[in-house]
Write an enzyme that holds these catalytic residues in place. Structure first.
Site, PDB file in Angstrom:
ATOM      1  N   THR A  77       0.899  -1.155   0.000  1.00 59.10           N
ATOM      2  CA  THR A  77       0.000   0.000   0.000  1.00 59.10           C
ATOM      3  C   THR A  77       0.936   1.202   0.000  1.00 59.10           C
ATOM      4  O   THR A  77       2.024   1.137   0.605  1.00 59.10           O
ATOM      5  CB  THR A  77      -0.928   0.058   1.236  1.00 59.10           C
ATOM      6  OG1 THR A  77      -0.121   0.152   2.411  1.00 59.10           O
ATOM      7  CG2 THR A  77      -1.823  -1.179   1.328  1.00 59.10           C
ATOM      8  N   HIS A  78       0.563   2.255  -0.675  1.00 53.76           N
ATOM      9  CA  HIS A  78       1.439   3.442  -0.819  1.00 53.76           C
ATOM     10  C   HIS A  78       2.798   3.070  -1.428  1.00 53.76           C
ATOM     11  O   HIS A  78       3.802   3.737  -1.161  1.00 53.76           O
ATOM     12  CB  HIS A  78       1.668   4.152   0.525  1.00 53.76           C
ATOM     13  CG  HIS A  78       0.417   4.378   1.305  1.00 53.76           C
ATOM     14  ND1 HIS A  78      -0.364   5.485   1.164  1.00 53.76           N
ATOM     15  CD2 HIS A  78      -0.205   3.584   2.227  1.00 53.76           C
ATOM     16  CE1 HIS A  78      -1.416   5.410   1.985  1.00 53.76           C
ATOM     17  NE2 HIS A  78      -1.340   4.249   2.623  1.00 53.76           N
TER      18      HIS A  78
ATOM     19  N   GLU B 178       5.782   0.079 -21.251  1.00 52.24           N
ATOM     20  CA  GLU B 178       5.799   1.552 -21.214  1.00 52.24           C
ATOM     21  C   GLU B 178       4.903   2.143 -22.295  1.00 52.24           C
ATOM     22  O   GLU B 178       4.183   3.121 -22.071  1.00 52.24           O
ATOM     23  CB  GLU B 178       7.221   2.075 -21.410  1.00 52.24           C
ATOM     24  CG  GLU B 178       8.082   1.924 -20.167  1.00 52.24           C
ATOM     25  CD  GLU B 178       9.545   2.221 -20.445  1.00 52.24           C
ATOM     26  OE1 GLU B 178      10.219   2.688 -19.535  1.00 52.24           O
ATOM     27  OE2 GLU B 178      10.025   1.981 -21.567  1.00 52.24           O
TER      28      GLU B 178
ATOM     29  N   SER C 270      19.299   0.168 -25.240  1.00 54.41           N
ATOM     30  CA  SER C 270      19.584   1.595 -25.332  1.00 54.41           C
ATOM     31  C   SER C 270      20.657   1.790 -26.392  1.00 54.41           C
ATOM     32  O   SER C 270      21.556   0.955 -26.540  1.00 54.41           O
ATOM     33  CB  SER C 270      20.083   2.090 -23.977  1.00 54.41           C
ATOM     34  OG  SER C 270      20.838   3.265 -24.152  1.00 54.41           O
TER      35      SER C 270
ATOM     36  N   LYS D 133      21.667  -1.769 -20.840  1.00 55.02           N
ATOM     37  CA  LYS D 133      20.215  -1.626 -20.632  1.00 55.02           C
ATOM     38  C   LYS D 133      19.371  -2.698 -21.328  1.00 55.02           C
ATOM     39  O   LYS D 133      19.650  -3.097 -22.444  1.00 55.02           O
ATOM     40  CB  LYS D 133      19.737  -0.252 -21.135  1.00 55.02           C
ATOM     41  CG  LYS D 133      20.300   0.945 -20.406  1.00 55.02           C
ATOM     42  CD  LYS D 133      19.901   1.004 -18.941  1.00 55.02           C
ATOM     43  CE  LYS D 133      18.442   1.340 -18.727  1.00 55.02           C
ATOM     44  NZ  LYS D 133      18.098   2.680 -19.207  1.00 55.02           N
TER      45      LYS D 133
ATOM     46  N   ASN E  37      15.385  -2.544 -21.689  1.00 53.50           N
ATOM     47  CA  ASN E  37      14.275  -1.660 -21.320  1.00 53.50           C
ATOM     48  C   ASN E  37      12.906  -2.277 -21.584  1.00 53.50           C
ATOM     49  O   ASN E  37      12.703  -2.937 -22.600  1.00 53.50           O
ATOM     50  CB  ASN E  37      14.381  -0.337 -22.096  1.00 53.50           C
ATOM     51  CG  ASN E  37      15.580   0.479 -21.658  1.00 53.50           C
ATOM     52  OD1 ASN E  37      16.017   0.392 -20.507  1.00 53.50           O
ATOM     53  ND2 ASN E  37      16.123   1.255 -22.574  1.00 53.50           N
TER      54      ASN E  37
ATOM     55  N   TYR F 102     -29.460  14.919 -36.904  1.00 51.92           N
ATOM     56  CA  TYR F 102     -28.101  14.717 -37.412  1.00 51.92           C
ATOM     57  C   TYR F 102     -27.420  16.045 -37.722  1.00 51.92           C
ATOM     58  O   TYR F 102     -28.026  16.961 -38.275  1.00 51.92           O
ATOM     59  CB  TYR F 102     -28.124  13.862 -38.703  1.00 51.92           C
ATOM     60  CG  TYR F 102     -26.739  13.730 -39.302  1.00 51.92           C
ATOM     61  CD1 TYR F 102     -25.869  12.734 -38.879  1.00 51.92           C
ATOM     62  CD2 TYR F 102     -26.270  14.652 -40.249  1.00 51.92           C
ATOM     63  CE1 TYR F 102     -24.587  12.637 -39.397  1.00 51.92           C
ATOM     64  CE2 TYR F 102     -24.997  14.563 -40.770  1.00 51.92           C
ATOM     65  CZ  TYR F 102     -24.150  13.550 -40.331  1.00 51.92           C
ATOM     66  OH  TYR F 102     -22.878  13.473 -40.821  1.00 51.92           O
TER      67      TYR F 102
HETATM   68  N1  ARG Z   1     -19.878  11.156 -43.849  1.00 48.52           N
HETATM   69  C1  ARG Z   1     -21.036  11.452 -43.086  1.00 48.52           C
HETATM   70  C2  ARG Z   1     -20.778  11.146 -41.621  1.00 48.52           C
HETATM   71  O1  ARG Z   1     -19.834  10.548 -41.337  1.00 48.52           O
HETATM   72  C3  ARG Z   1     -22.192  10.645 -43.567  1.00 48.52           C
HETATM   73  C4  ARG Z   1     -23.524  11.252 -43.285  1.00 48.52           C
HETATM   74  C5  ARG Z   1     -23.685  12.496 -44.084  1.00 48.52           C
HETATM   75  N2  ARG Z   1     -24.976  13.027 -43.976  1.00 48.52           N
HETATM   76  C6  ARG Z   1     -25.266  14.271 -44.378  1.00 48.52           C
HETATM   77  N3  ARG Z   1     -26.493  14.654 -44.236  1.00 48.52           N
HETATM   78  N4  ARG Z   1     -24.355  15.076 -44.838  1.00 48.52           N
HETATM   79  O2  ARG Z   1     -21.521  11.503 -40.741  1.00 48.52           O
END
Ligand code: ARG
Length: 473
Positions: A161-162, A296, A283, A289, A291, A323
């Site tokens: 812990t810690h 990482e 390295s 080294k 590594n 949309y």
């Molecule tokens: N390339 C567009 C997207 O990735 C597809 C949809 C485009 N629709 C539009 N009404 N311009 O969202």
């Protein structure tokens, strides 16, 4: 993009000017969304099959379109397809190629849908497939961890812990903690699939469609479990991507913590483990080294996925329904999160079996630090001393032991009795590391027997998950 030739855009009807070259470059997504092509084609074939079923297309038209799309997919997969930036995105590239092949019939494909519900569907199909791939990689990692834990159920090490040595634990128990984290990650992905598996088709641009579509039929063809309940939400929802990225961020956080431990354990100062030379790098200046670059880099790549998550949340936060083109920005982030998680899980699954445990170094680290001090306090409590008094007494004994560079188990009985006359010969059962871990024999405890049980339970659990590790279609 292979062609600079001007091509008529499917939406060009109401425009009297060609699109500005910069705007084409700025708005295009085909340079990255081309990878949705197999899903876009799958989505289109299901759509036209449905249109034929409800009588919007004839059987012959449906067949021509389906065959045309299959040929286009073939061209894409064999690298023969000429993607055009001026056709903006994967959807318009494929549709235009179809019209080029079939003429009039090709133009019928877009009835009753929009790119808005199309792209939302493509993204869901893509992510569903990738969640299954990631789930299966998680499963392989869980199996690798269980195999390692099984070899090390009795191996003693200091628990921390810690980052200070705290109490003895078994290495198997420590490794099974990582198994538990990945198990939750895998369960989260399984939950996430429920929200991915919803079909947006039918929402069209935003308000639905007048065509007599049969969404259940399309959903069945595409193996979606349900149809979206609201068309506005269907085209604008990207929660399923954000949820996945949150799950992916948690996976990366776990892999990063695991990597951090590997880096520490591999350092000569700990020397708890070694990994094959094949998984390390050297390295260019310091010849001695070896590594741990692989863990990482896993730790370092975690930031990308956190960035993808925060980026997506930010893309969505200001959008009115429905949309908006902002949504196009979901793709590169999702692709990056998917690719990074897969790459890092693959690195881990190769790395874990190459871990060699230096049991002597772990034991030596556990022996030196008075790690059974809590056991000694518990012993005094059993002899009737109140825990706070016991804590203070043991503090005195620890100070004495450390001043002499000895562990508690190396103290003489008489020396300890000077601190508390309730200490008797039976105390040594409490001071010994093995006794300490074996006594923690309860649910979640570090006792070797418990770890063996945990390993057996894990194997049983893994066997119920099946190939994809997600338990559902
Ligand atoms: N390339 C567009 C997207 O990735 C597809 C949809 C485009 N629709 C539009 N009404 N311009 O969202």
């Amino acid at each position: 993009m292979t062609s600079r030739m001007k091509t008529t855009k499917p939406w060009a009807g109401r425009f009297s000017q060609a699109t500005d070259g910069f705007v084409e470059r700025f708005t295009q997504s085909v340079s990255f969304d081309w990878r949705l092509a197999p899903y876009d084609i799958q989505c289109s074939i299901a759509h036209v099959t449905m249109l034929a079923r409800v009588g919007v297309l004839s059987a012959d038209e449906c067949e021509q379109i389906t065959n045309g799309l299959s040929d286009i997919l073939d061209e894409i997969e064999t690298g023969k397809f000429a993607w055009k930036q001026e056709l903006e995105d994967v959807h318009m590239n494929i549709e235009t190629a179809l019209v080029d092949r079939l003429g009039e019939v090709g133009k019928k494909i877009h009835a009753g849908r929009s790119r808005n519900d199309q792209v939302a569907t493509d993204m869901r199909l893509f992510l569903r497939a990738e969640v299954k791939n990631i789930s299966s990689l998680l499963l392989q990692n869980m199996q690798a961890l269980v195999a390692l834990a099984e070899r090390e159920t009795d191996t003693l090490m200091p628990g921390f812990t810690h980052l200070q040595a705290a109490q003895p634990v078994t290495f198997g128990h420590h490794i099974m903690a990582w198994y538990e984290m990945l198990k939750r990650d895998q369960q989260r992905l399984r939950d996430c699939l429920d929200r991915i598996n919803v079909m947006p088709l039918g929402a069209a641009a935003l308000a639905g469609t007048r065509f007599p579509i049969d969404q259940s039929f399309t959903a069945e063809l595409l193996k979606f479990s349900t149809v979206a309940e609201n068309s506005l939400d269907a085209v604008s929802d990207r929660d399923f991507i954000i949820e996945f990225c949150a799950d992916a961020a948690l996976i990366m956080m776990h892999l990063s913590r695991f990597s951090e431990e590997l880096v520490l354990w591999l350092s000569p100062q700990f020397g708890f483990i070694d990994i094959d030379d094949a998984f390390c790098t050297g390295s260019s200046i310091m010849p001695q080294k070896k590594n741990p670059d692989v863990p990482e880099l896993i730790r370092g790549k975690t930031g990308r996925v956190y960035g993808d998550l925060v980026g997506l949340l930010t893309v969505m936060k200001g959008q009115p329904l429905a949309y908006n083109r902002d949504n196009q920005e979901d793709k590169e982030r999702l692709f990056d999160a998917v690719d990074t998680v897969k790459l890092c899980l693959e690195a881990c699954v190769n790395l874990v079996p190459s871990i060699r445990v230096n049991r002597a170094a772990m034991l030596a680290a556990a022996e030196g630090g008075c790690l059974t001090a809590t056991d000694l306090a518990d012993y005094l409590v059993l002899k009737g001393v109140a825990f706070r008094d016991a804590h203070a007494i043991v503090g005195g004994i620890v100070q004495h032991a450390m001043a002499q560079g000895r562990d508690l188990a190396q103290m003489q009985l008489a020396e300890m009795q000077k601190f508390c006359d309730k200490i008797e010969e039976d105390v040594y059962g409490y001071l010994d590391l093995q006794g300490s871990v074996s006594a923690r024999d309860h649910t979640g405890g570090t006792a070797p027997d418990r770890v063996k049980q945990a390993v057996a339970q894990a194997r049983q659990y893994l066997s119920t998950l099946g190939d994809a590790g997600n338990g559902s279609a």
